[in-house]
Design a protein around this motif. Structure first.
Motif, PDB file in Angstrom:
ATOM      1  N   ALA A   1       0.854  -1.190   0.000  1.00 40.45           N
ATOM      2  CA  ALA A   1       0.000   0.000   0.000  1.00 40.45           C
ATOM      3  C   ALA A   1       0.888   1.237   0.000  1.00 40.45           C
ATOM      4  O   ALA A   1       1.080   1.897   1.027  1.00 40.45           O
ATOM      5  CB  ALA A   1      -0.915  -0.012   1.221  1.00 40.45           C
ATOM      6  N   ILE A   2       1.449   1.547  -1.157  1.00 40.00           N
ATOM      7  CA  ILE A   2       2.483   2.590  -1.242  1.00 40.00           C
ATOM      8  C   ILE A   2       2.068   3.924  -0.594  1.00 40.00           C
ATOM      9  O   ILE A   2       2.799   4.439   0.267  1.00 40.00           O
ATOM     10  CB  ILE A   2       2.920   2.812  -2.717  1.00 40.00           C
ATOM     11  CG1 ILE A   2       3.546   1.537  -3.276  1.00 40.00           C
ATOM     12  CG2 ILE A   2       3.909   3.974  -2.838  1.00 40.00           C
ATOM     13  CD1 ILE A   2       4.842   1.121  -2.637  1.00 40.00           C
ATOM     14  N   PRO A   3       0.916   4.517  -0.963  1.00 43.36           N
ATOM     15  CA  PRO A   3       0.597   5.823  -0.356  1.00 43.36           C
ATOM     16  C   PRO A   3       0.536   5.760   1.175  1.00 43.36           C
ATOM     17  O   PRO A   3       1.060   6.649   1.860  1.00 43.36           O
ATOM     18  CB  PRO A   3      -0.784   6.164  -0.947  1.00 43.36           C
ATOM     19  CG  PRO A   3      -0.853   5.370  -2.211  1.00 43.36           C
ATOM     20  CD  PRO A   3      -0.107   4.102  -1.936  1.00 43.36           C
ATOM     21  N   SER A   4      -0.062   4.720   1.712  1.00 41.60           N
ATOM     22  CA  SER A   4      -0.181   4.613   3.174  1.00 41.60           C
ATOM     23  C   SER A   4       1.177   4.383   3.821  1.00 41.60           C
ATOM     24  O   SER A   4       1.466   4.914   4.904  1.00 41.60           O
ATOM     25  CB  SER A   4      -1.112   3.456   3.551  1.00 41.60           C
ATOM     26  OG  SER A   4      -2.354   3.640   2.952  1.00 41.60           O
ATOM     27  N   ILE A   5       2.004   3.583   3.189  1.00 45.88           N
ATOM     28  CA  ILE A   5       3.328   3.296   3.746  1.00 45.88           C
ATOM     29  C   ILE A   5       4.186   4.559   3.739  1.00 45.88           C
ATOM     30  O   ILE A   5       4.867   4.878   4.726  1.00 45.88           O
ATOM     31  CB  ILE A   5       4.010   2.142   2.962  1.00 45.88           C
ATOM     32  CG1 ILE A   5       3.282   0.823   3.248  1.00 45.88           C
ATOM     33  CG2 ILE A   5       5.497   2.041   3.321  1.00 45.88           C
ATOM     34  CD1 ILE A   5       3.727  -0.340   2.371  1.00 45.88           C
ATOM     35  N   LEU A   6       4.123   5.319   2.639  1.00 53.06           N
ATOM     36  CA  LEU A   6       4.902   6.566   2.584  1.00 53.06           C
ATOM     37  C   LEU A   6       4.411   7.545   3.640  1.00 53.06           C
ATOM     38  O   LEU A   6       5.200   8.234   4.295  1.00 53.06           O
ATOM     39  CB  LEU A   6       4.792   7.213   1.196  1.00 53.06           C
ATOM     40  CG  LEU A   6       5.348   6.417   0.018  1.00 53.06           C
ATOM     41  CD1 LEU A   6       5.451   7.300  -1.214  1.00 53.06           C
ATOM     42  CD2 LEU A   6       6.700   5.813   0.332  1.00 53.06           C
ATOM     43  N   ALA A   7       3.097   7.598   3.818  1.00 51.30           N
ATOM     44  CA  ALA A   7       2.535   8.499   4.827  1.00 51.30           C
ATOM     45  C   ALA A   7       2.971   8.061   6.221  1.00 51.30           C
ATOM     46  O   ALA A   7       3.306   8.884   7.075  1.00 51.30           O
ATOM     47  CB  ALA A   7       1.010   8.513   4.718  1.00 51.30           C
TER      48      ALA A   7
END
Ligand SMILES: *Cc1c(COP(=O)(O)O)cnc(C)c1O
Length: 397
Positions: A239-245
């Protein structure tokens, strides 16, 4: 006034988290496993996020596995540590009575599968004792799992001493650090931690992103079968966006740890001081070993649920214990473990703060709670029964 004082249930997303997430949602839609440029782009971002999370823990990026939640991390760590133990004929686990249900229910499943679990009691202060842990370790003990910060009463367990003891006795040590990460200093090396669970939404990242730290020397196997993601240990497209956040939120929390702790502690202590003046009130958990943001009280003679509803009407979001037990009428297992009788545990209130709260909000809480408690007591048969054997603390002198 509106006051959000339920940060142990979940937090608002930080600007840093949203600023990391939005561009990722727009641009980084590639699958990090894909070989083309969109995939590579996403993969580089993922590598960066892993490095950031590792740095905040003083770990190696290879020791970080992204998961879907703190619950998943707890399930994975404990199930795997048990499997590794069973391989060596060791089927005894040590935990304690005030763990989160993500830990307790995983342990219950292992018990049904033939593992034996010792649940250390906590003392009245909500802390386990290291000497009692030492006495409970057996030759067939494969895992000690003790939480860093309790989500209901905020007590901080002696993690470093527990870790040192486990290291000395050759037992794996897992800690549920979901309420600790981003709030108090955590260092897996100094604290002697082998496995650690964290969850983004408890430190201003979005829901649905967590991580498991697992020391390199442990032969962790995958919990979720599927693709080769997370070095083959956890299938499922990241879950790229959540992981980056999550990485951005954690980095920010760790960078501002000292000032946030000072600010939140001052607000917490103001609350504890003010609420302690309410007659027949008690603050739950150790005064000295307590997370900056968690305040837990019991008020005799009232129902926690009614208190919450009244506070909600006054614009204050609070909780009676953990979000997971609200909705059921049983008093919290944590408060009962402190030795509180049922009727007192029923009148509980948890206020959990973060750096976004203000002193003005604390003033408002301290104006509302005593009034609401008093009003509820005036309608409570339990309170009137108590008045038969005690002086009315509200009676004007
Ligand atoms: C919230 C919480 C969890 C569960 O984390 P999720 O990401 O919500 O699954 C586990 N342990 C503790 C101590 C928590 O506070």
């Amino acid at each position: 006034m509106f006051v959000y004082a339920d940060n142990a249930a979940t937090t608002a997303m930080s600007k840093a988290a949203i600023d990391a997430m939005l561009p990722a949602m727009h641009e980084l839609y590639g699958n990090p496993s894909s070989l083309h440029q969109k995939g590579r782009e996403a993969n580089y971002a993922l590598i960066g996020a892993r490095e950031t999370v590792a740095k905040c823990l003083n770990a190696d990026p290879k020791e970080i596995y992204f998961t879907g939640s703190g619950t998943e991390s707890d399930n994975w760590a404990i199930t795997e540590a048990a499997r590794l133990g069973a391989e060596k004929g060791k089927k005894h686990i040590i935990s304690d009575t005030i763990e989160h249900h993500a830990v307790l229910h995983t342990l219950a499943r292992l018990e049904r599968q033939g593992f034996e679990v010792t649940y250390l009691p906590v003392h009245e202060d909500g802390l386990v004792r290291v000497d009692e842990l030492a006495a409970a370790i057996r030759p067939d003990t494969c895992l000690v799992t003790i939480m860093f910060v309790n989500n209901e009463i905020g007590t901080i367990q002696p993690i470093r001493e527990i870790g040192a003891l486990c290291r000395e006795r050759g037992v794996l040590f897992h800690t549920d650090a979901v309420q600790a990460m981003g709030h108090v200093p955590v260092d897996v090396e100094a604290d002697n931690i082998d496995m650690l669970s964290l969850s983004g939404h408890k430190f201003h990242a979005p829901k649905g992103a967590g991580a498991l730290y697992c020391r390199k020397s442990i032969r962790l196997r995958n919990f979720i079968e599927g693709g080769a993601q997370e070095r083959g240990r956890r299938g499922g497209t990241e879950a790229i966006p959540s992981i980056l956040a999550m990485a951005a939120a954690l980095e920010e929390s760790c960078a501002h740890m000292e000032e946030n702790m000072a600010k939140v502690t001052a607000m917490r202590d103001k609350l504890i001081d003010g609420l302690s003046r309410i007659p027949r009130a008690r603050c739950n958990g150790s005064a000295g070993h307590r997370a900056p943001g968690i305040v837990s009280f019991c008020f005799e003679g009232i129902e926690g649920e009614s208190l919450l509803l009244r506070l909600d009407l006054a614009g204050i979001c609070a909780s009676s214990g953990s979000a997971c037990t609200s909705g059921s009428l049983d008093p919290s297992h944590v408060l009962l473990a402190l030795g509180l009788p049922h009727e007192i545990a029923h009148g509980s209130l948890r206020l959990s703060l973060c750096e976004y709260n203000t002193m003005e909000e604390m003033d408002y809480i301290l104006q509302q709670v005593p009034e609401v408690v008093r009003t509820l007591r005036q309608m409570s048969p339990v309170w009137y029964r108590m008045l038969e054997t005690m002086e009315d603390p509200y009676k004007q002198a």
